[in-house]
Design a protein around this motif. Structure first.
Motif, PDB file in Angstrom:
ATOM      1  N   GLN A   4       0.837  -1.198   0.000  1.00 22.03           N
ATOM      2  CA  GLN A   4       0.000   0.000   0.000  1.00 22.03           C
ATOM      3  C   GLN A   4       0.874   1.251   0.000  1.00 22.03           C
ATOM      4  O   GLN A   4       0.539   2.237  -0.652  1.00 22.03           O
ATOM      5  CB  GLN A   4      -0.933   0.010   1.200  1.00 22.03           C
ATOM      6  N   GLU A  86      -8.108   8.571  -4.394  1.00 24.28           N
ATOM      7  CA  GLU A  86      -8.959   8.354  -3.224  1.00 24.28           C
ATOM      8  C   GLU A  86     -10.429   8.231  -3.623  1.00 24.28           C
ATOM      9  O   GLU A  86     -11.181   7.492  -2.990  1.00 24.28           O
ATOM     10  CB  GLU A  86      -8.766   9.470  -2.201  1.00 24.28           C
ATOM     11  N   LEU A  89     -10.779   4.680  -4.933  1.00 21.67           N
ATOM     12  CA  LEU A  89     -10.745   3.751  -3.801  1.00 21.67           C
ATOM     13  C   LEU A  89     -12.014   3.853  -2.965  1.00 21.67           C
ATOM     14  O   LEU A  89     -12.532   2.844  -2.481  1.00 21.67           O
ATOM     15  CB  LEU A  89      -9.498   4.007  -2.947  1.00 21.67           C
TER      16      LEU A  89
END
Length: 97
Positions: A4, A86, A89
């Motif tokens: 990650q 983001e 995600l």
């Protein structure tokens, strides 16, 4: 480095290259290309095709390499489209509910 963290660092570098273009940067060359967003999108298409062929041919190492290339160019294309990772995600997280 955890996986990650690699993704986070890569996204950070892409954002930095977008904010501070450099003639020596591959990312900058994609983001400032005369073709505009078409250039990073062409690379996504090219890498997707290479990934598909590697998977289809059962070439594990090549699949990993092409998967990395595809992910990299996908991130650059997101930046070119002014979409934050983001948000993508977040959409994936929302789909898990």
């Amino acid at each position: 480095m955890k996986n990650q963290a690699v993704l986070e660092e890569l996204w950070s570098v892409i954002n930095d290259r977008a904010a501070h273009p450099s003639p020596d940067s591959y990312v900058s060359s994609l983001l400032t290309h005369r073709k505009g967003i078409d250039k990073p999108l062409e690379k996504v298409g090219e890498e997707a095709t290479e990934f598909i062929l590697a998977v289809k041919n059962g070439e594990d190492n090549r699949t990993i390499e092409e998967g990395a290339d595809l992910l990299f160019h996908f991130l650059v294309a997101l930046k070119a489209a002014e979409i934050d990772i983001e948000d993508v995600l977040g959409e994936l997280a929302a789909r898990r509910k």
